[in-house]
Design a protein around this motif. Structure first.
Motif, mmCIF file in Angstrom:
data_model
loop_
_atom_site.group_PDB
_atom_site.id
_atom_site.type_symbol
_atom_site.label_atom_id
_atom_site.label_comp_id
_atom_site.label_asym_id
_atom_site.label_seq_id
_atom_site.Cartn_x
_atom_site.Cartn_y
_atom_site.Cartn_z
ATOM 1 N N SER A 18 1.447 1.781 -3.485
ATOM 2 C CA SER A 18 0.224 2.195 -4.196
ATOM 3 C C SER A 18 -0.138 3.651 -3.954
ATOM 4 O O SER A 18 -0.716 4.296 -4.826
ATOM 5 C CB SER A 18 -0.952 1.280 -3.833
ATOM 6 O OG SER A 18 -1.496 1.603 -2.567
ATOM 7 N N ILE A 19 0.204 4.193 -2.791
ATOM 8 C CA ILE A 19 -0.147 5.591 -2.493
ATOM 9 C C ILE A 19 0.987 6.554 -2.840
ATOM 10 O O ILE A 19 0.881 7.756 -2.597
ATOM 11 C CB ILE A 19 -0.616 5.776 -1.031
ATOM 12 C CG1 ILE A 19 0.492 5.421 -0.035
ATOM 13 C CG2 ILE A 19 -1.881 4.975 -0.786
ATOM 14 C CD1 ILE A 19 0.129 5.680 1.423
ATOM 15 N N VAL A 67 4.273 6.747 -1.765
ATOM 16 C CA VAL A 67 5.298 7.187 -0.818
ATOM 17 C C VAL A 67 6.505 6.250 -0.768
ATOM 18 O O VAL A 67 7.515 6.591 -0.176
ATOM 19 C CB VAL A 67 4.737 7.406 0.611
ATOM 20 C CG1 VAL A 67 3.716 8.526 0.619
ATOM 21 C CG2 VAL A 67 4.157 6.139 1.177
ATOM 22 N N PRO A 114 1.400 8.472 6.371
ATOM 23 C CA PRO A 114 0.921 8.381 4.987
ATOM 24 C C PRO A 114 -0.225 7.390 4.821
ATOM 25 O O PRO A 114 -1.120 7.604 3.993
ATOM 26 C CB PRO A 114 2.154 7.948 4.188
ATOM 27 C CG PRO A 114 3.139 7.453 5.175
ATOM 28 C CD PRO A 114 2.804 8.087 6.487
ATOM 29 N N LEU A 115 -0.227 6.324 5.609
ATOM 30 C CA LEU A 115 -1.325 5.359 5.513
ATOM 31 C C LEU A 115 -2.640 6.004 5.941
ATOM 32 O O LEU A 115 -3.665 5.852 5.271
ATOM 33 C CB LEU A 115 -1.023 4.115 6.352
ATOM 34 C CG LEU A 115 0.107 3.226 5.837
ATOM 35 C CD1 LEU A 115 0.443 2.147 6.858
ATOM 36 C CD2 LEU A 115 -0.239 2.604 4.488
ATOM 37 N N ARG A 126 -2.484 3.698 -8.533
ATOM 38 C CA ARG A 126 -3.260 2.914 -7.552
ATOM 39 C C ARG A 126 -4.567 2.486 -8.199
ATOM 40 O O ARG A 126 -5.257 3.305 -8.839
ATOM 41 C CB ARG A 126 -3.526 3.780 -6.326
ATOM 42 C CG ARG A 126 -4.305 3.097 -5.240
ATOM 43 C CD ARG A 126 -4.457 4.048 -4.058
ATOM 44 N NE ARG A 126 -5.311 3.489 -3.037
ATOM 45 C CZ ARG A 126 -5.700 4.157 -1.970
ATOM 46 N NH1 ARG A 126 -5.294 5.406 -1.778
ATOM 47 N NH2 ARG A 126 -6.483 3.597 -1.085
ATOM 48 N N SER A 142 0.822 -1.217 0.000
ATOM 49 C CA SER A 142 0.000 0.000 0.000
ATOM 50 C C SER A 142 0.848 1.256 0.000
ATOM 51 O O SER A 142 0.458 2.268 -0.583
ATOM 52 C CB SER A 142 -0.960 -0.006 1.190
ATOM 53 O OG SER A 142 -2.007 -0.932 0.935
ATOM 54 N N LEU A 143 2.016 1.229 0.627
ATOM 55 C CA LEU A 143 2.902 2.392 0.588
ATOM 56 C C LEU A 143 3.335 2.686 -0.846
ATOM 57 O O LEU A 143 3.442 3.846 -1.243
ATOM 58 C CB LEU A 143 4.116 2.175 1.490
ATOM 59 C CG LEU A 143 3.822 2.191 2.987
ATOM 60 C CD1 LEU A 143 5.041 1.700 3.773
ATOM 61 C CD2 LEU A 143 3.384 3.568 3.459
ATOM 62 N N ARG A 154 -3.359 9.235 5.956
ATOM 63 C CA ARG A 154 -3.739 10.239 4.945
ATOM 64 C C ARG A 154 -4.424 9.583 3.751
ATOM 65 O O ARG A 154 -5.278 10.189 3.106
ATOM 66 C CB ARG A 154 -2.515 11.020 4.475
ATOM 67 C CG ARG A 154 -2.122 12.154 5.388
ATOM 68 C CD ARG A 154 -1.130 13.107 4.742
ATOM 69 N NE ARG A 154 0.093 12.466 4.297
ATOM 70 C CZ ARG A 154 1.178 12.263 5.053
ATOM 71 N NH1 ARG A 154 1.188 12.657 6.298
ATOM 72 N NH2 ARG A 154 2.242 11.678 4.554
ATOM 73 N N ALA A 155 -4.049 8.342 3.444
ATOM 74 C CA ALA A 155 -4.646 7.631 2.310
ATOM 75 C C ALA A 155 -5.933 6.892 2.689
ATOM 76 O O ALA A 155 -6.524 6.213 1.852
ATOM 77 C CB ALA A 155 -3.628 6.645 1.738
ATOM 78 N N GLY A 156 -6.347 7.009 3.940
ATOM 79 C CA GLY A 156 -7.602 6.377 4.366
ATOM 80 C C GLY A 156 -7.446 5.020 5.008
ATOM 81 O O GLY A 156 -8.440 4.358 5.296
#
Length: 159
Positions: free
Chosen positions: A24-25, A27, A67-68, A130, A21-22, A70-72
């Protein structure tokens, strides 16, 4: 992905969460591995089904949690597992020993998101997209080929 009427193969790489996920967003732009490959091109980022207690704990520590959130992704349970979560381009691979002297130019968290021990490889990713909806599927070890039906799903989500 298409060249005329023929589909090109896309490779995939399975990673544990929260690393998938890091990426995918946007960062985490470098994935460190113990091995290299000559492959360059489109790369599906697959979040492994397994999600260890240690990796879940990372989600509550910096630089991972901000960051996680912030991405929901407010808790580890919010992170998709057993699914393709993004598509990127594998731009290049360099030895980690060659990256560390340049680490002043990297964001500090990038170094914390990988294992830059000597003898490892830094896979440099570019053009990360993403997927709006993760595509559930089994992953595999190493670099594996995305099945044609899943490739069509990826293309539909990217267009």
């Amino acid at each position: 992905m298409r060249d005329g009427s023929s589909e090109l193969a896309m490779k995939a790489l399975s990673l544990t969460q929260p690393y998938a996920s890091l990426i995918s967003i946007g960062v985490k732009g470098i994935e460190t591995r113990s091995w290299s490959t000559s492959y360059r091109g489109s790369l599906a980022i697959h979040a492994s089904k397994g999600f260890s207690r240690e990796c879940k704990a990372l989600c509550f520590r910096q630089p991972f949690c901000s960051p996680l959130i912030r991405a929901g992704f407010n808790t580890p349970a919010d992170l998709p597992c057993g699914a393709i979560v993004a598509v990127a381009r594998l731009h290049g691979i360099v030895r980690t020993e060659d990256v560390l002297p340049m680490s002043q130019g990297l964001l500090r968290h990038e170094i914390e998101f990988g294992d830059y021990a000597p003898g490892r490889f830094a896979w440099v990713l570019a053009g990360v997209v993403r997927l709006a909806v993760p595509i559930l599927m089994k992953g595999a070890f190493g670099l594996w080929t995305v099945p044609p039906d899943v490739l069509k799903q990826i293309e539909a989500l990217r267009s």
